[in-house]
Motif scaffolding. Sequence first.
Motif, PDB file in Angstrom:
ATOM      1  N   LYS A  49      19.087  17.721   4.303  1.00  0.00           N
ATOM      2  CA  LYS A  49      18.661  17.680   5.709  1.00  0.00           C
ATOM      3  C   LYS A  49      17.263  18.249   5.888  1.00  0.00           C
ATOM      4  N   ARG A  50      16.880  19.180   5.027  1.00  0.00           N
ATOM      5  CA  ARG A  50      15.564  19.809   5.151  1.00  0.00           C
ATOM      6  C   ARG A  50      14.483  18.992   4.458  1.00  0.00           C
ATOM      7  N   PHE A  51      14.806  18.421   3.301  1.00  0.00           N
ATOM      8  CA  PHE A  51      13.817  17.684   2.529  1.00  0.00           C
ATOM      9  C   PHE A  51      14.244  16.232   2.380  1.00  0.00           C
ATOM     10  N   ALA A  52      13.707  15.380   3.228  1.00  0.00           N
ATOM     11  CA  ALA A  52      13.999  13.951   3.179  1.00  0.00           C
ATOM     12  C   ALA A  52      12.841  13.190   3.805  1.00  0.00           C
ATOM     13  N   PHE A  53      12.269  12.293   3.065  1.00  0.00           N
ATOM     14  CA  PHE A  53      11.250  11.408   3.620  1.00  0.00           C
ATOM     15  C   PHE A  53      11.251  10.102   2.825  1.00  0.00           C
ATOM     16  N   LYS A  54      10.574   9.105   3.353  1.00  0.00           N
ATOM     17  CA  LYS A  54      10.602   7.775   2.745  1.00  0.00           C
ATOM     18  C   LYS A  54       9.199   7.296   2.405  1.00  0.00           C
ATOM     19  N   LEU A  55       9.127   6.590   1.280  1.00  0.00           N
ATOM     20  CA  LEU A  55       7.895   5.952   0.853  1.00  0.00           C
ATOM     21  C   LEU A  55       7.930   4.497   1.299  1.00  0.00           C
ATOM     22  N   ASP A  56       7.060   4.140   2.219  1.00  0.00           N
ATOM     23  CA  ASP A  56       6.973   2.764   2.673  1.00  0.00           C
ATOM     24  C   ASP A  56       6.571   1.894   1.485  1.00  0.00           C
ATOM     25  N   THR A  57       7.322   0.828   1.226  1.00  0.00           N
ATOM     26  CA  THR A  57       7.112   0.023   0.026  1.00  0.00           C
ATOM     27  C   THR A  57       6.734  -1.404   0.398  1.00  0.00           C
ATOM     28  N   TRP A  58       5.663  -1.896  -0.228  1.00  0.00           N
ATOM     29  CA  TRP A  58       5.118  -3.214   0.074  1.00  0.00           C
ATOM     30  C   TRP A  58       4.945  -4.023  -1.207  1.00  0.00           C
ATOM     31  N   LEU A  59       5.020  -5.339  -1.038  1.00  0.00           N
ATOM     32  CA  LEU A  59       4.724  -6.271  -2.115  1.00  0.00           C
ATOM     33  C   LEU A  59       3.571  -7.147  -1.633  1.00  0.00           C
ATOM     34  N   ALA A  60       2.542  -7.308  -2.474  1.00  0.00           N
ATOM     35  CA  ALA A  60       1.351  -8.033  -2.033  1.00  0.00           C
ATOM     36  C   ALA A  60       0.823  -8.916  -3.153  1.00  0.00           C
ATOM     37  N   MET A  61       0.210 -10.032  -2.767  1.00  0.00           N
ATOM     38  CA  MET A  61      -0.525 -10.877  -3.703  1.00  0.00           C
ATOM     39  C   MET A  61      -1.613 -11.625  -2.929  1.00  0.00           C
ATOM     40  N   HIS A  62      -2.575 -12.177  -3.655  1.00  0.00           N
ATOM     41  CA  HIS A  62      -3.678 -12.895  -3.023  1.00  0.00           C
ATOM     42  C   HIS A  62      -3.164 -14.218  -2.454  1.00  0.00           C
ATOM     43  N   GLU A  63      -3.672 -14.593  -1.293  1.00  0.00           N
ATOM     44  CA  GLU A  63      -3.199 -15.806  -0.640  1.00  0.00           C
ATOM     45  C   GLU A  63      -3.505 -17.064  -1.459  1.00  0.00           C
ATOM     46  N   ASP A  64      -4.495 -17.006  -2.341  1.00  0.00           N
ATOM     47  CA  ASP A  64      -4.818 -18.152  -3.180  1.00  0.00           C
ATOM     48  C   ASP A  64      -3.695 -18.481  -4.159  1.00  0.00           C
ATOM     49  N   LEU A  65      -2.783 -17.524  -4.371  1.00  0.00           N
ATOM     50  CA  LEU A  65      -1.683 -17.730  -5.316  1.00  0.00           C
ATOM     51  C   LEU A  65      -0.421 -18.251  -4.624  1.00  0.00           C
ATOM     52  N   ARG A  66      -0.528 -18.537  -3.339  1.00  0.00           N
ATOM     53  CA  ARG A  66       0.636 -18.984  -2.572  1.00  0.00           C
ATOM     54  C   ARG A  66       1.276 -20.237  -3.192  1.00  0.00           C
ATOM     55  N   ALA A  67       0.438 -21.149  -3.715  1.00  0.00           N
ATOM     56  CA  ALA A  67       0.938 -22.407  -4.260  1.00  0.00           C
ATOM     57  C   ALA A  67       1.249 -22.332  -5.751  1.00  0.00           C
ATOM     58  N   SER A  68       1.094 -21.154  -6.356  1.00  0.00           N
ATOM     59  CA  SER A  68       1.347 -21.008  -7.793  1.00  0.00           C
ATOM     60  C   SER A  68       2.838 -20.806  -8.036  1.00  0.00           C
ATOM     61  N   PRO A  69       3.509 -21.731  -8.749  1.00  0.00           N
ATOM     62  CA  PRO A  69       4.956 -21.573  -8.996  1.00  0.00           C
ATOM     63  C   PRO A  69       5.297 -20.268  -9.699  1.00  0.00           C
ATOM     64  N   ARG A  70       4.488 -19.889 -10.687  1.00  0.00           N
ATOM     65  CA  ARG A  70       4.803 -18.666 -11.440  1.00  0.00           C
ATOM     66  C   ARG A  70       4.738 -17.436 -10.544  1.00  0.00           C
ATOM     67  N   CYS A  71       3.780 -17.416  -9.619  1.00  0.00           N
ATOM     68  CA  CYS A  71       3.657 -16.272  -8.719  1.00  0.00           C
ATOM     69  C   CYS A  71       4.712 -16.317  -7.620  1.00  0.00           C
ATOM     70  N   GLN A  72       5.061 -17.506  -7.178  1.00  0.00           N
ATOM     71  CA  GLN A  72       6.093 -17.637  -6.148  1.00  0.00           C
ATOM     72  C   GLN A  72       7.423 -17.080  -6.624  1.00  0.00           C
ATOM     73  N   VAL A  73       7.870 -17.513  -7.802  1.00  0.00           N
ATOM     74  CA  VAL A  73       9.182 -17.070  -8.290  1.00  0.00           C
ATOM     75  C   VAL A  73       9.164 -15.583  -8.621  1.00  0.00           C
ATOM     76  N   THR A  74       8.044 -15.092  -9.119  1.00  0.00           N
ATOM     77  CA  THR A  74       7.954 -13.664  -9.451  1.00  0.00           C
ATOM     78  C   THR A  74       7.952 -12.821  -8.187  1.00  0.00           C
ATOM     79  N   PHE A  75       7.186 -13.243  -7.198  1.00  0.00           N
ATOM     80  CA  PHE A  75       7.128 -12.523  -5.925  1.00  0.00           C
ATOM     81  C   PHE A  75       8.522 -12.452  -5.300  1.00  0.00           C
ATOM     82  N   GLN A  76       9.232 -13.569  -5.304  1.00  0.00           N
ATOM     83  CA  GLN A  76      10.573 -13.607  -4.714  1.00  0.00           C
ATOM     84  C   GLN A  76      11.540 -12.718  -5.480  1.00  0.00           C
ATOM     85  N   ALA A  77      11.489 -12.766  -6.819  1.00  0.00           N
ATOM     86  CA  ALA A  77      12.393 -11.941  -7.625  1.00  0.00           C
ATOM     87  C   ALA A  77      12.125 -10.454  -7.414  1.00  0.00           C
TER      88      ALA A  77
END
Length: 300
Positions: free
Chosen positions: A261-289
């Motif tokens: 109760k005294r010591f509890a906090f959260k690390l906001d966690t994000w996943l990011a990639m460059h928008e140019d990789l949006r159409a890359s199949p290898r990056c799409q499946v990896t990002f989703q996984a």
Amino acid sequence: MAQDTPGWELFRTFLGVLQAGSLSAAARELGLTQPTAGRHVAALEKALSLTLFTRSQTGLLPTDAARALQPYAESMAATAAALQREASSQADSLERVRGAVRITASEVIGVEVLPPILARLRQQQPGLVVELVISNRLQDLLHREADIAVRMTPPHHEALIAQRLGGIELGMHAHRDYLARRGTPRTEAELLGHDLIGFDTETPFIRALARSIGAVKRDAFALRTDNDLAQLAAIRAGHGIGFCQVGLAKRHGALVRVMPKRFAFKLDTWLAMHEDLRASPRCQVTFQALAEGLRAYIEG
């Protein structure tokens, strides 16, 4: 400067010599002969009309001009590696996901959280190669130092695709054997009488957590290290009490949470990639996984 623009091969050798400190070491790393590496450096100096290295007893010393060019050469290397990864993924049928994906993550996430996620991804996509960069330094996605990043701070650049995955909960933990020897603290005053594990260097992130850790300051730590994996290992070894991700503590049945109760906090966690990789199949499946696996970890 000469009219002919120096090719990437010359800059590649230049960067190799900068990093290795000698022609022979750079040649070994690059798969060249030492005379070839020397010719590359000489050709680049001639093309740029600059002296890039001076000789010393310890090897080649970069000049100020070489240091000024270094970040641009590193950017070229990152772009060349990204181009090669993309080309390898396009060389085969688009019905199959192939090629390399470069992922960057912090020390604890990269070593403790991602391996089972990546193992499942490998089973699903055997043609996919993962390059994992483990570092608490933020890799530059804009200059393609990495394709996908797991971050604890929100990406702000418009050129990045980002998903917030949730908050990873942290708390103070100790090995049950340690608590059996020393007792379980119930108050902050009791906690300060224990062997505490924590940071050595105060960073902006640590200062941001000052409200959460209260009186637990650097001077109170019996073990100080800025390596997150070393802190985790010390907690698991029974050295004392320190901060640990709650999800990791649950995996290690011997770790007990202290004063939740005294010591509890959260690390906001994000996943990011460059928008140019949006159409890359290898990056799409990896990002989703990664998104699915990290959300499952966060949700327990």
